[in-house]
Write a protein that holds these residues in place. Structure first.
Motif, PDB file in Angstrom:
ATOM      1  N   ARG B  72       0.616  -1.149   0.005  1.00 19.89           N
ATOM      2  CA  ARG B  72       0.027   0.204   0.060  1.00 19.89           C
ATOM      3  C   ARG B  72       0.755   1.134  -0.132  1.00 19.89           C
ATOM      4  NH1 ARG B  72      -1.415   0.663   6.174  1.00 19.89           N
ATOM      5  NH2 ARG B  72       0.498   0.071   6.992  1.00 19.89           N
ATOM      6  N   TRP B  73       0.354   2.069  -0.692  1.00 18.11           N
ATOM      7  CA  TRP B  73       0.937   3.570  -0.806  1.00 18.11           C
ATOM      8  C   TRP B  73       2.489   3.592  -1.219  1.00 18.11           C
ATOM      9  CZ3 TRP B  73      -3.366   5.081  -1.174  1.00 18.11           C
ATOM     10  CH2 TRP B  73      -4.193   5.053  -0.224  1.00 18.11           C
ATOM     11  N   GLN B  89       2.870   7.105  -6.196  1.00 15.14           N
ATOM     12  CA  GLN B  89       1.844   6.772  -5.276  1.00 15.14           C
ATOM     13  C   GLN B  89       0.573   6.629  -5.749  1.00 15.14           C
ATOM     14  OE1 GLN B  89       0.433   9.215  -1.969  1.00 15.14           O
ATOM     15  NE2 GLN B  89       1.014   7.402  -0.413  1.00 15.14           N
ATOM     16  N   PRO B  91      -3.542   7.666  -5.874  1.00 12.17           N
ATOM     17  CA  PRO B  91      -4.283   8.252  -4.657  1.00 12.17           C
ATOM     18  C   PRO B  91      -5.720   7.310  -4.716  1.00 12.17           C
ATOM     19  CG  PRO B  91      -4.754   9.014  -6.878  1.00 12.17           C
ATOM     20  CD  PRO B  91      -3.715   8.435  -6.992  1.00 12.17           C
ATOM     21  N   PRO B  92      -6.290   7.369  -3.471  1.00 11.88           N
ATOM     22  CA  PRO B  92      -7.333   6.145  -3.267  1.00 11.88           C
ATOM     23  C   PRO B  92      -8.478   6.168  -4.076  1.00 11.88           C
ATOM     24  CG  PRO B  92      -7.549   7.935  -1.596  1.00 11.88           C
ATOM     25  CD  PRO B  92      -6.153   8.185  -2.340  1.00 11.88           C
ATOM     26  N   GLU B  93      -8.690   7.439  -4.776  1.00 17.45           N
ATOM     27  CA  GLU B  93      -9.650   7.405  -5.815  1.00 17.45           C
ATOM     28  C   GLU B  93      -9.351   6.501  -7.107  1.00 17.45           C
ATOM     29  OE1 GLU B  93      -8.343  10.283  -5.004  1.00 17.45           O
ATOM     30  OE2 GLU B  93      -7.785  11.376  -6.888  1.00 17.45           O
ATOM     31  N   THR B  96     -10.302   3.217  -5.938  1.00 17.66           N
ATOM     32  CA  THR B  96     -11.652   2.786  -6.146  1.00 17.66           C
ATOM     33  C   THR B  96     -12.120   2.738  -7.704  1.00 17.66           C
ATOM     34  OG1 THR B  96     -12.173   5.212  -5.795  1.00 17.66           O
ATOM     35  CG2 THR B  96     -12.488   3.644  -3.938  1.00 17.66           C
ATOM     36  N   ALA B 165     -15.879   5.331 -10.580  1.00 16.32           N
ATOM     37  CA  ALA B 165     -15.420   4.882  -9.058  1.00 16.32           C
ATOM     38  C   ALA B 165     -16.560   4.398  -8.140  1.00 16.32           C
ATOM     39  CB  ALA B 165     -14.412   5.946  -8.581  1.00 16.32           C
ATOM     40  N   PRO B 182     -14.437  11.739  -7.237  1.00 20.27           N
ATOM     41  CA  PRO B 182     -13.693  12.360  -8.566  1.00 20.27           C
ATOM     42  C   PRO B 182     -14.326  11.745  -9.757  1.00 20.27           C
ATOM     43  CG  PRO B 182     -12.267  11.903  -6.685  1.00 20.27           C
ATOM     44  CD  PRO B 182     -13.558  11.530  -6.133  1.00 20.27           C
ATOM     45  N   ARG B 494     -13.367  -3.473  -1.211  1.00 23.66           N
ATOM     46  CA  ARG B 494     -13.057  -1.925  -1.835  1.00 23.66           C
ATOM     47  C   ARG B 494     -12.291  -0.980  -0.779  1.00 23.66           C
ATOM     48  NH1 ARG B 494     -19.168  -1.974  -3.517  1.00 23.66           N
ATOM     49  NH2 ARG B 494     -19.045  -2.744  -5.673  1.00 23.66           N
ATOM     50  N   TYR B 495     -11.537  -1.525  -0.148  1.00 21.37           N
ATOM     51  CA  TYR B 495     -10.629  -0.854   0.954  1.00 21.37           C
ATOM     52  C   TYR B 495      -9.330  -0.619   0.253  1.00 21.37           C
ATOM     53  CZ  TYR B 495     -13.041   0.044   5.311  1.00 21.37           C
ATOM     54  OH  TYR B 495     -14.148   0.258   6.250  1.00 21.37           O
ATOM     55  N   ASP B 497      -6.746   0.605   1.870  1.00 21.32           N
ATOM     56  CA  ASP B 497      -5.937   0.469   2.950  1.00 21.32           C
ATOM     57  C   ASP B 497      -6.643  -0.072   4.191  1.00 21.32           C
ATOM     58  OD1 ASP B 497      -4.012   0.389   4.508  1.00 21.32           O
ATOM     59  OD2 ASP B 497      -3.523   2.623   4.949  1.00 21.32           O
TER      60      ASP B 497
END
Lengths: 288, 607, 382, 465
Positions: B72-73, B89, B91-93, B96, B165, B182, B494-495, B497
Motif C-alpha cells: 500500500r501507498w 503513489q 491516490p485512493p480514488e 476505487t 469509481a 472524483p 473496496r478498501y 488500505d
C-alpha cells in the motif's frame, strides 16, 4: 501423468481444509482485537456465530463428501484407460432414484437452514422484536458522512440523566466524531442516518452491519457484552476515502458513560478561561 | 480407439484445404469477411478475440488492486506513472476506480460476451444444425454494438478521476451526484452509456438466439435432443432478454438524474462536497432493486452457458452419456426461474423491509438446490467413465471443483444473519470469484480448447495448455481461497488500505502472498494468448471430429464453410450416446442413421 | 442467403416466421423495459406521502390524455385494417389507412406537445419545482437573476462578465442635456438599472427572511407588472430618516399612471416602504414606465408542490419514452409508405410486425393513461 | 514466422517490465522561475531541509525531529546512562540510535551507538555497547535522530499525501475534486488557530484539526491515531510548512527579477539571457541573496517560535456570560450592526449569502479586482462564508473556538479580527447568538425562536421500503 492430475485435484481440497483448520490459531478468523477475543461480543453476535458454524459444518461435510467422490471418480476413470483395459465406459443415462434422493435431501437441509435462522433475523431487524430496553428511545444519532461518523447525543438533563433524543438538533445536544459510547450489557439503539452518500455501519466484533441509506433514518440496536473499545467502520463503498472511516465504539459502565457525557458537556462548553478554584464550576450556559 | 489423443488424430476424410476454401471462398472482400461479417462463426471469433483482449485489460486492473493491497501507498508499477509528482503513489480514488473498472470490464466486456457472444454465436447454429443465425445482420450489429461500449468505458478511463469509481453496482448517490467522488463526473456518465450499449448488444443477441433455437433446429433435433450447451444458451437468452431491459431502464433513469435534473434516486436535503442541498424526494433503494433485478439473473447469465458447455465436454471426455439429462435441463430452468426472485439477497443490510428479507432468504437458499443437483450429475457423469486427461478435461474438472466451493460459500450468504456479518467483506469477493473465475472462466478455457479445432481447423498445443491450466489453477486458488478467511476476519471490500484498522493489520502478509499468486495467475494468461495465436497459425491440422464427439457441429468441416453443413444434417438421437454397447465405436454421431430397425428419430436420449 | 442448402425436410419449431417470432420476443423485452418504469412510478407514488394530485397544480390534462387514448386506439384499428387490406392485395387501401394511422400518430404527438408546453410554461420541470416556501422564493430570485442578466446581455453584447457589463452600462448613463428629452436608449439603460435594483432588493429581502411567499407572490402580481423607476435629485425625495432616494422603484396604480401622463403631482408607495410625493417639477428626468423592459411577466409565479420533482420526473420519463416508441413506430409506417406503389405482398411481414409494434405502443399508453392521469385523481377523491 | 512471434512476445514483455520503473517524488515548488534560478532555489532548500527520502533538518528549526533530547546525568557508567529526558515524543525502543551533540567528543568514524533498553521510571538508558569515549555527566545526546520526522513522513504518505501533496502544497491528485481545497502549507498559514491575530498556528491547533477533522470539508477526523503518530504527523507538517514557506518566499524574492515572465521582459528591454544569468550568479556569489533568504527564514522561524509560546494563545478576560434571551438579543444586534457588518458576508439570516458573496472584491495580495464576484482566500480559492444555520463549525463548536474566530479572525480569509472592536461581553454575546442561530426558526420576522424544551422522544422512523 493422468494420476498426477488426479492427485493434483485432490491435494488442493486437503490444503484448503488444512488452512481452514489452522486459521483460528493463525488469527485468520473472526476479529480478535476486541475485549472478547474471537468470540462475538454480543449475544446476538454469538447466535450469528453459532449459525455460521452450523453452516460451516454442513458445508464442510458436503465439501469433503463431494471431493472424495470426485477423487474416487478420477482415479477410477484414470485406471479405466490403462493399457490393456479395453472395456467401454459404463453406459448409463442416470438414475431416477438417485436424482430424487439428491434433490430431496439437500432440499430438506437447505430449508432447515433457511427456517432455522428466521428468529435471529427477526430479532435483529424487526422493530417489534427489538429488546425491550431499546423501547426507551435511541441513545444517539449517528450520521455518516464522507468520511467520518458524526455522533449526536442528547444533553444531560437537570437530574444528570440524558434527555430523550430529539429528531431535530437541540441546543443542549452533545457532539463527537468517530467516538460512539454505549453502556455495556444493555441493549442500546441508535438512529443511523447519512448526510451524503450511502454508508454502512459495521461493528465487526459485535457482528452488526446496517447500511445508512440517504433519506432514511434507520434504528439499529446492539448490546456489547464486555466493556472495552470496539472497531466501527464503513462497509459500503462511499467514495475515495471509504477506508478512512475509522471510528470506535466504546462500551462502558453506566457511571463511566454518564461521566463521558458530563466531560463532553464540559468540553463542549469550554470557554477558554482557566478555572480558578474560587469561581467554582463553569457556566453551562448553552444548556439552559 | 476410445481414448482421444490429439497427437494421433490425423486429418480426416475431408481435406482441410477443401474446408478452408469453402469457408472463405464466397466473399473476396476483407471487410465483408473479417470486419462486417454476418457469418455467425466469424462473429463468434470476433467476440472471442475481443473478449480475450479485454480479459487482459481487466486482469491488469485487478493486478493494480492487488498491488495496492500488498504494498500500500508504495509506487505502483505502470499505473504509478500517472502520478509521477507523488512518486508513483496512487491516490485512493484511483484505487476505487481500479476496483470499479475491473469489475465492469470483467463482467460486461469479458464474461457476458465470451459466453453469450463468442460461444453462443459460434455454437448455436452448428449444434442445432442451422446454416446461420435467424437474423445475421442483427447478429453483426450485436458485435459492433460492443465497440461503442468499449469506447465508452475507454472514455470513462480518460475522464477526470480516471474512470467511474462508484463500484460496478454504481449505487446512488455516489453515482448520481457528480460531486460525490472524483470518478462520479463525466466518467460515470460514460460508464452508464457503455452499459446501455452492452444492453443493446445483449438484447439483440438474445432475441437472435431464442429465435434461432426455437425455429431453426435441424430435422430430428427435438428439444430434448439438444445438447445442454444449447439449453443453457436458450435459458440464458431468456434471462438476458427479460432482465436486462430493467437495468437499461434504470440506467436511463440514472443518466436522467445526472443530466436532466430528475430525482428518481436522489432524496432531498443531501449535501455532498459542500454543495447546495439537493431537491427531490427519490429513493436510493429503488436503484438497488432495479439493478439487482437484472444483476442477480446476470450472475446466472455469467454461469449457465459455462455449465452447459462443461456438461457437453465432460460427457465427451468421460466417454459417457451425461448423467441425468432431463434433471440437468430442469435444474437450469429452475435456476433461471428462481434467479428472478432472489435479487433481494444483495440488499439484506440495506434497510429494506425485514419481512422481504425473510422471503428472499428462503428463495435464495433454495436456489442452491438445482446447483447441487447439477454438481451431483456431473460427478455421476464421470463415474465409471474412461476419463481422458487432456486440457479440456482438466479445465472441466477444475470447473466442477471450483463451482462446489463457490456454491457452498454461497449458502453462508444466503443465510441472512450470517450475511449481516459477511456482507461486503472479502468473503463475498471470494465467493463470486470462485463462481465467475473458478467456474466460468475455467469452463471457457476448456471451451476454447475444445472448439478451437472447429474454429480454425487446428488443435491447440496440449503442453502449453496444461502448463497454462496448472499455473492458473494454482494462482487462482492461492489468490482467492485466502479471501474466505479475510472475509471471516471482517476485512471489508473496496478498501484501499485495510491495515489502517488495527484488527486487520495482521492480514498484510497474507495479502502479499495472494498478490504474488495473482501476479503468477495474471502472467500465465499470456501463455493462453500465445497458445491461441500460435496454434491458430502452426497448430497440427485436424479432421472434422478430433475428439470423437457426437454433436452435429462435428459433422461439419473444420472450419465449417459458409452455411456450415454440406447437406442438411438429420438428427437421429441425443447428443450423449457415448459408449453405447449396441454400437461398435464409443461415440455415435447424432447424424448417424440408426443401425437397427426400431431405433428411429423418435427415441429420446434421456429417460 | 438464408437457405443456401435448401429448406429442411422436417421443420422443427413453431409455425410462425422468424421475423414475427423475433418481434414477439422483442416486445417481451420491451414490456420488461416499461415494467421497470411503471414499477418505479408505483413505488414512488405509494412511497411519497402527499404525491401531487391536484391537476390544477400539476397541469395534468385528463381530457387531452383521454383524447390521446382514443386517438391511439383508433390508429391501432386503422393498422389492422391496413394489414388486412395488404392480405387482400388491396395496396391502395392499405396505403390509405397507413396514412390515416400516420395522421393520428401526428395528432397524438401534437396533443402531447401541447401538454408538454403547458408544463414547460409553468416550469413544471424535474429539478426546478420548489417543495417548500424558501425554495419557491429562491426560485423567483434565480429566475429574476437570469432574466436581468439576459437582458443585460442583450443591451451590452459581448463575453464580459456580468459585473463588467454592468459597470459599462453605468458609464453609458449620462445626464441628458438641458431641455433635451432622454433618448430611448438611455431610458432602457435606466430601466435595466431599476430592474437590477429590484432584483438586489428582492435577493437581500428573501435571504434576510423579510418576506413570505405570499409577499413575493403579491410583488410579482402587482409590483413588477407596473414598476416605475424614479430617478431624481429633488430634495422632496429624501426619506424621513434622510436616506437618499435617488433610485426608487415603486408600484404605479392606474390612476397614478394617468397622473403621470397628465404631468400632475402624485404620491408613490415605494417598495422600500417610503411614501414619496412626486411633483413633475421635481423630476429631473422622466419617470420611466416598466414597459420599457418588462421582465415581470417572465418570472414564473411561485408555487410549492411537495414531491413535485419526483412527479415531474416520472411523468416526463414515462411519456417521453412512450413518445420515442411512437416515433419509432411512425418511422416503420413511413418506410412502408415510402415504398409508394412498389408496396406489394413481400411487405406483408413487415406490415404485420410494424402493426404488432404499434399495438404494443398503444397498449403501453393504455397502461400509462390511468396511472398518470386517473390514479392521482382517484387518490385525491379517496 | 515462429521466431518473429517469439520475438514479439519477448519485446512486449520487456516493455511491460520496463514500465515498472520507480519515480522520484517532486518535492519542490513547481511554479516557474528560469531554470538556473530554480536550480539555486532547489539546492538551497534541499541543503537546509532535504528531500522526502533524505530529510535534513536545519538545526534552527523549531521542530521536534528526534525521539528525544536528553542530558546525561550523574552516575552514568560505560553502557548504562542515567539520563534526563526532556519529553520523549514516542517510546524509546531497543535499536534506536543515540548521537552525542554536546559534551564528550566522540571519535570520528566510530560505530553508531544504539539503545538496548530504556527503563522509564529509573531514567536508565542502557546501550548495546559502550560508546568509544566515556560519557560524562552533562553530555547532550539525541536519541533517535530524525526518527519522528521519518515516522511522520510515512504516516503522511499514508494518510495525507494524496490530498495535501507530497510537498504539502495542497495539490495532491485528489485535491482538484475537493470543493474546499486542501490546505497549502507553503504560506505557513493555517486557518483555524487559537493564537492571537496575525500569529501562526500553535501545535495544539494542528492536533485538534487532526483529531476532529474539519466539519463540512473533506478533512476527516483522525481521532484514533496513537498520540505519537499524530505527534509525528504534526512535526512533519510543520517541517513541510516551514520548508514550503522558505521556498515560497525565496520564489517571491527572486520572481521580480528572474521569473520566466520578468526575464522575458528584461530580454525585451535589451538585456540578454546570459547577462541576466551572469548577474544572478554574481549576486549569489556575493552572498547578497543568501543573506536576504536567511533574514526571511529567521523571521519565519521566530514567528513559529513565538506562536508556540504560552502567551500566544487567546484567553478571554471574562468568562462566558449566560446564553439567555437578553444576551442573544444583544448578539443579534451586534451581528446586524454596521460596525461589525457580519451581514455583509454571512447574510441577514446567517445563511452565508451576504452582499459580499455577489460583489466584486479585491484581491488582498495584488489589490486588483478578483475575476469573479465573491470572496476569496489568500490561496486564491473562492470561498463561501459559513452558513451559520447548519450548526457546523469548521474550527470547532466550543464557545472558545467561536470566540477565537471573532477575536482573531480566520487566518488567510476575509474573516477579520474583531478583537479590538468589542468588549469581552459583546464577544460572548455574539458567540451566544451564533450558537443559537441553528435553532432559530427560519420564519420571516420572528427572529430568534428558542427551541422548545424536550418533551417527546424521537420517533423511531419506519424503514420499510
Amino acid at each position: 501423468m493422468k494420476r498426477f492430475w488426479c492427485l493434483f485435484f485432490m491435494i488442493w481440497p486437503v490444503l484448503a481444509l488444512y488452512v481452514c483448520w489452522i486459521a483460528p490459531s493463525m488469527g485468520w478468523w473472526f476479529p480478535f482485537t476486541g475485549p472478547t477475543g474471537m468470540k462475538a461480543a454480543s449475544p446476538l453476535g454469538e447466535r450469528i456465530d453459532d449459525l455460521f458454524y452450523m453452516i460451516l459444518y454442513i458445508t464442510t461435510a458436503t465439501f469433503v463428501g463431494t471431493q472424495i467422490a470426485l477423487g474416487y471418480v478420477l482415479f477410477k476413470g484414470a485406471a479405466a484407460t490403462d493399457e490393456g483395459n479395453t472395456e467401454k465406459a459404463w453406459y448409463s443415462h442416470g438414475s431416477h432414484n438417485l436424482e430424487v434422493i439428491w434433490t430431496i435431501v439437500p432440499a430438506c437441509v437447505l430449508l432447515f437452514i433457511a427456517l432455522y435462522q428466521m428468529d435471529v433475523w427477526a430479532q435483529y431487524r424487526v422493530k417489534d422484536s427489538f429488546p425491550s430496553e431499546t423501547k426507551q428511545g435511541a441513545i444517539a444519532e449517528v450520521t455518516a458522512r464522507q468520511f467520518e461518523w458524526r455522533i449526536r447525543y442528547p444533553g444531560l438533563g437537570p437530574d444528570g440523566k440524558p434527555l430523550p433524543l430529539m429528531p431535530e438538533p437541540q441546543p443542549t445536544d452533545l457532539y463527537t466524531v468517530n467516538d460512539l459510547h454505549a453502556v455495556v450489557g444493555k441493549a442500546v439503539m441508535i438512529i443511523l442516518e447519512t448526510q451524503d452518500v450511502q454508508h454502512s455501519f459495521f461493528l465487526p466484533e459485535l457482528r452488526v452491519k446496517q447500511d445508512a441509506v440517504p433519506g432514511l433514518d434507520i434504528p439499529v440496536w446492539f448490546k456489547a457484552s464486555k466493556s472495552g473499545d470496539y472497531t466501527l467502520l464503513c462497509a459500503e463503498l462511499c467514495g475515495w476515502g471509504h477506508y478512512k472511516m475509522k471510528a470506535r465504539m466504546v462500551a462502558e459502565t453506566e457511571d463511566k458513560y454518564l461521566e463521558f457525557l458530563q466531560n463532553l458537556t464540559k468540553s463542549q462548553n469550554y470557554d477558554g478561561v482557566p478555572e480558578t478554584p474560587a469561581e467554582g464550576a463553569p457556566v453551562a450556559s448553552a444548556a439552559e | 480407439m476410445s481414448t482421444v489423443d490429439p497427437a494421433i488424430v490425423t486429418t480426416g476424410g475431408h481435406g482441410h484445404a477443401d474446408d478452408h476454401g469453402h469457408g472463405h471462398g464466397h466473399h473476396g472482400s476483407f471487410i465483408s469477411t473479417y470486419v462486417f461479417s454476418t457469418d455467425h462463426k466469424m462473429i463468434g471469433k470476433q467476440f472471442l478475440i475481443t473478449t480475450l483482449l479485454m480479459l487482459m485489460v481487466g486482469g491488469a486492473l485487478a493486478l493494480g488492486v492487488r498491488w495496492q493491497l500488498a504494498f500500500r501507498w508504495e509506487a505502483m508499477p505502470i499505473f504509478g506513472q500517472l502520478f509521477p509528482a507523488q512518486g508513483g503513489q496512487i491516490p485512493p480514488e484511483f484505487y476505487t476506480m481500479l476496483v470499479t473498472m475491473h469489475a465492469s470490464v470483467m463482467i460486461f466486456l469479458v464474461i457476458i460476451p465470451i459466453l453469450a457472444g463468442a460461444f453462443g454465436n459460434f455454437l448455436i447454429p452448428l449444434m442445432i444444425g442451422a446454416d446461420d443465425m435467424a437474423f445475421p445482420i442483427l447478429n453483426m450489429l450485436s458485435y459492433w454494438f460492443m465497440w461503442p461500449a468499449i469506447f465508452c468505458f475507454g472514455a470513462s478511463f480518460l475522464s477526470a478521476g480516471y474512470g467511474a469509481a462508484g463500484g460496478w453496482t454504481s449505487y446512488p448517490l455516489l453515482s448520481a451526484l457528480p460531486e460525490a467522488a472524483p470518478g462520479s463526473g463525466t466518467a460515470q456518465t460514460w460508464w452508464l452509456f457503455g452499459l446501455t450499449f452492452v444492453g443493446f448488444s445483449s438484447m439483440m443477441g438474445s432475441i437472435n438466439y431464442m429465435t434461432t433455437i426455437i425455429n431453426m433446429r435441424a430435422p430430428g433435433m427435438t428439444l430434448f435432443r439438444m445438447p445442454l450447451t444449447i439449453w443453457a444458451m436458450f435459458i440464458t437468452a431468456i434471462l438476458q432478454s427479460f432482465a436486462l431491459p430493467v437495468l437499461t431502464a434504470a440506467g436511463f433513469m440514472l443518466v436522467a438524474d445526472r443530466m436532466l435534473g430528475t430525482c428518481f434516486f436522489i432524496p432531498s436535503g443531501i449535501v455532498v462536497n459542500d454543495t447546495d442541498p439537493t431537491v427531490g424526494g427519490g429513493q436510493p433503494l429503488l436503484w438497488q432493486h432495479l439493478f439487482w433485478f437484472y444483476s442477480h439473473p446476470a450472475v446466472y447469465i455469467m454461469l449457465l452457458p459455462a455449465m452447459g458447455m462443461v456438461s457437453d465436454m465432460l460427457a465427451c471426455m468421460s466417454r459417457k452419456p451425461i448423467f441425468g439429462y432431463k434433471p440437468m435441463v430442469y435444474s437450469m430452468a429452475a435456476i433461471a426461474g428462481l434467479g428472478f426472485i432472489v435479487w433481494g439477497h444483495h440488499m439484506f443490510t440495506s434497510g429494506m423491509n425485514p419481512a422481504l428479507g425473510m422471503t428472499f432468504m428462503v428463495s435464495t437458499v433454495m436456489i442452491a438446490l438445482p446447483s447441487a443437483v447439477k454438481v451431483f450429475n456431473w460427478i455421476g457423469t464421470m463415474w465409471g467413465g474412461r476419463l481422458v486427461f487432456n486440457t479440456v478435461m482438466l479445465n472441466c474438472i477444475a470447473f466442477v471443483s471450483m463451482f462446489i466451493v463457490g456454491g457452498l460459500s454461497g449458502i453462508f450468504m444466503a443465510a441472512v444473519p450470517v450475511d449481516i456479518y459477511i456482507h461486503d467483506t472479502y468473503f463475498i469477493v471470494a465467493h463470486f470469484h470462485y463462481v465467475l473465475f473458478g467456474a466460468t472462466l475455467f469452463g471457457c478455457f476448456a471451451g476454447i480448447v475444445f472448439w478451437f479445432p472447429k474454429m480454425y481447423g487446428r488443435l491447440m498445443n496440449e503442453k502449453l495448455g496444461k502448463l497454462h491450466f496448472f499455473l492458473t489453477f494454482i494462482g487462482f486458488n492461492g489468490t482467492f481461497f485466502p479471501m474466505h478467511l479475510l472475509g471471516v476476519s471482517g476485512m471489508p471490500r473496496r478498501y484501499a488500505d485495510p491495515y489502517l484498522h488495527p484488527y486487520l493489520e495482521h492480514l498484510l502478509p497474507m495479502n502479499q502472498f495472494m498478490t504474488c499468486c495473482a501476479i503468477l495467475m495474471g502472467f500465465s494468461q499470456f501463455i493462453l494468448l500465445f497458445n491461441f495465436f500460435y496454434s491458430r497459425q502452426f497448430g497440427p491440422k485436424c479432421g472434422r471430429n478430433p475428439w470423437n464427439a457426437n454433436g452435429l457441429e462435428w459433422t461439419a468441416p473444420s472450419p465449417p464453410g459458409h452455411g456450415n453443413f454440406e447437406s442438411v444434417p438429420i438428427c437421429h438421437r441425443g447428443p450423449y450416446e457415448y459408449s453405447d454397447p449396441k454400437h461398435s465405436e464409443d461415440f455415435w454421431l447424432q447424424t448417424d442413421p440408426p443401425a437397427k430397425r426400431g431405433e428411429g428419430p423418435a427415441t429420446v436420449a434421456a429417460h | 442467403m438464408a437457405q443456401t442448402h435448401g429448406t429442411t425436410s422436417v421443420k422443427m419449431g413453431i409455425p410462425i416466421s422468424r421475423a414475427k417470432l423475433g418481434m414477439w420476443l422483442f416486445l417481451g423485452t420491451e414490456i420488461m423495459f416499461f415494467t421497470a418504469f411503471i414499477g418505479t412510478y408505483i413505488v414512488c407514488f405509494f412511497g411519497s406521502p402527499g404525491w401531487p394530485t391536484d391537476t390544477h397544480q400539476t397541469h395534468i390534462n385528463i381530457a387531452a390524455g383521454g383524447i390521446n387514448t382514443f386517438v391511439l386506439i383508433l390508429s391501432s384499428y386503422f393498422v389492422v385494417v391496413a394489414h388486412e387490406a395488404m392480405g387482400l392485395r388491396d395496396f391502395a387501401k392499405a396505403r390509405k389507412f397507413l396514412i390515416m394511422t400516420m395522421v393520428l400518430a401526428f395528432v397524438f404527438l401534437g396533443i402531447k406537445t401541447y401538454e408538454y408546453k403547458g408544463k414547460f410554461d409553468h416550469n413544471i420541470l424535474p429539478g426546478k419545482i420548489a417543495e417548500d416556501d424558501f425554495q419557491a422564493m429562491d426560485n423567483v430570485v434565480k429566475a429574476m437573476k437570469t432574466a436581468v442578466e439576459r437582458e443585460l446581455d442583450s443591451l451590452i453584447p459581448g463575453t464580459e462578465k456580468p459585473y463588467e457589463k454592468q459597470a459599462a452600462l453605468n458609464q453609458k448613463i449620462t445626464e441628458p442635456k438641458a431641455g433635451e428629452a432622454e433618448s430611448a436608449e438611455q431610458r432602457t439603460y435606466r430601466a435595466w438599472q431599476g430592474w437590477n435594483e429590484e432584483f438586489n432588493r428582492l435577493r437581500t429581502e428573501v435571504s434576510g427572511n423579510k418576506l413570505t411567499l405570499k409577499d413575493v407572490e403579491e410583488r410579482l402580481e402587482t409590483g413588477y407588472a407596473h414598476t416605475i423607476i424614479v430617478d431624481t435629485k429633488a430634495p422632496v425625495l429624501k426619506a424621513a430618516d434622510g436616506r437618499d432616494l435617488t433610485h426608487v422603484a415603486g408600484t404605479l396604480e392606474d390612476s397614478q399612471i394617468e397622473a403621470y401622463k397628465a404631468k400632475q403631482p402624485f404620491t408613490l408607495k415605494a417598495h422600500t416602504g417610503e411614501t414619496v410625493s412626486i411633483a413633475p417639477d421635481n423630476l429631473v428626468t422622466a419617470v420611466i414606465p416598466a414597459e420599457v423592459i418588462d421582465l415581470g411577466h417572465e418570472i414564473h409565479h411561485p408555487f410549492v408542490m411537495p414531491y413535485g420533482n419526483l412527479f415531474a420526473s416520472c411523468y416526463f420519463l414515462m411519456t417521453a419514452f412512450h413518445a420515442i416508441h411512437v416515433l419509432v413506430g411512425m418511422t416503420m409506417f413511413a418506410w412502408l409508405l415510402m415504398q409508394g406503389s412498389a408496396l406489394n405482398e413481400t411487405w406483408s411481414d413487415f406490415m404485420e410486425n410494424a402493426g404488432l409494434y404499434w399495438h404494443f405502443v398503444d397498449l403501453v399508453w393504455i397502461f400509462l393513461f390511468p396511472l398518470l392521469y386517473i390514479l392521482p385523481g382517484l387518490m385525491r377523491a379517496v | 514466422m515462429r521466431s518473429k512471434l517469439v520475438a514479439l512476445v519477448l519485446c512486449s514483455g520487456m516493455l511491460f517490465v520496463c514500465g515498472c520503473g520507480r519515480t522520484e517524488p517532486q518535492f519542490s515548488y513547481r511554479e516557474g522561475l528560469s531554470p538556473r534560478v530554480q536550480e539555486y532555489v532547489r539546492t538551497t532548500v534541499d541543503e537546509k531541509f532535504g528531500t522526502p527520502h533524505k530529510i535534513r533538518v536545519w538545526d534552527k528549526l523549531p521542530i521536534q525531529a528526534h525521539t528525544a533530547l536528553a542530558t546525561v546525568g550523574e552516575g552514568s557508567k560505560d553502557n548504562s546512562l542515567v539520563v534526563d529526558i526532556s519529553g520523549a515524543s514516542r517510546p524509546i525502543e531497543p535499536g534506536t540510535e543515540v548521537v552525542w551533540v554536546g559534551g564528550t567528543i566522540m571519535p570520528r568514524g566510530s560505530a553508531p551507538v544504539t539503545v538496548e533498553a530504556f527503563t522509564k521510571d529509573k531514567n536508565l538508558l542502557s546501550l548495546v555497547a559502550a560508546p568509544p569515549a566515556a560519557p560524562k555527566a552533562g553530555d547532550k545526546i539525541v536519541i533517535g535522530p530524525g526518527q519522528t520526522l521519518t515516522h511522520g513522513r510515512l504516516l503522511y504518505a499514508e494518510h495525507c499525501q494524496h490530498c495535501h501533496g507530497v510537498a504539502g502544497d495542497g495539490q495532491g491528485p485528489t485535491a482538484p475534486y475537493l470543493n474546499v481545497r486542501p490546505r497549502d502549507y507553503r504560506k505557513g498559514l493555517f486557518k483555524f488557530t487559537s493564537t492571537k491575530e496575525g500569529m501562526k498556528a500553535h501545535r495544539s491547533d494542528l492536533a485538534r484539526v487532526i483529531e476532529d477533522g474539519i466539519p463540512g470539508t473533506y478533512m476527516p477526523s483522525f481521532k484514533l491515531l496513537k498520540p505519537e503518530e499524530s505527534h509525528a504527523i504534526i512535526e512533519y507538517v510543520l517541517f513541510l510548512a516551514m520548508r514550503g514557506e522558505s521556498e515560497f518566499q525565496m520564489n517571491n524574492l527572486l520572481a521580480s527579477d528572474y521569473s520566466d515572465a520578468s526575464v522575458a521582459n528584461r530580454i525585451k528591454d535589451g538585456e540578454t539571457q546570459e547577462k541576466v544569468i551572469e548577474e544572478f550568479v554574481t549576486r549569489v556569489k556575493e552572498g547578497e541573496i543568501d543573506e536576504e533568504v536567511n533574514q526571511r527564514n529567521e523571521k519565519m522561524i521566530a514567528d513559529w517560535v513565538s506562536a508556540q509560546a504560552e502567551d500566544a494563545v487567546i484567553v478571554p478576560k471574562e468568562k462566558r456570560n449566560a446564553s439567555d434571551e437578553e444576551s442573544i438579543k444583544r448578539g443579534r444586534e451586534l451581528y446586524l450592526s454596521g460596525n461589525l457588518n457580519c451581514v455583509a458576508c454571512h447574510g441577514e439570516s446567517g445563511l452565508g449569502d451576504g452582499v459580499q458573496t455577489y460583489s466584486v472584491t479585491k484581491n488582498t495580495d495584488t489589490g486588483k479586482d478578483n475575476v469573479e464576484p465573491g470572496l476569496y482566500d489568500t490561496w486564491g480559492n473562492k470561498l463561501k462564508p459559513r452558513n451559520l444555520r447548519l450548526g457546523m463549525y469548521r474550527g470547532g463548536r466550543r464557545p472558545i473556538d467561536i470566540y477565537a474566530r471573532i477575536e482573531a479572525g480566520i487566518k488567510g480569509t476575509p474573516m477579520p479580527a474583531f478583537g479590538a472592536k468589542l468588549t469581552e461581553q459583546q464577544k460572548w454575546d455574539i458567540v451566544n447568538y451564533v450558537l443559537e442561530l441553528p435553532h432559530e426558526l427560519r420564519t420571516p420576522g420572528t427572529g430568534v425562536a428558542p427551541a422548545s424544551p424536550a418533551t417527546k422522544p424521537a420517533p423511531v422512523a419506519t424503514t420499510a421500503h
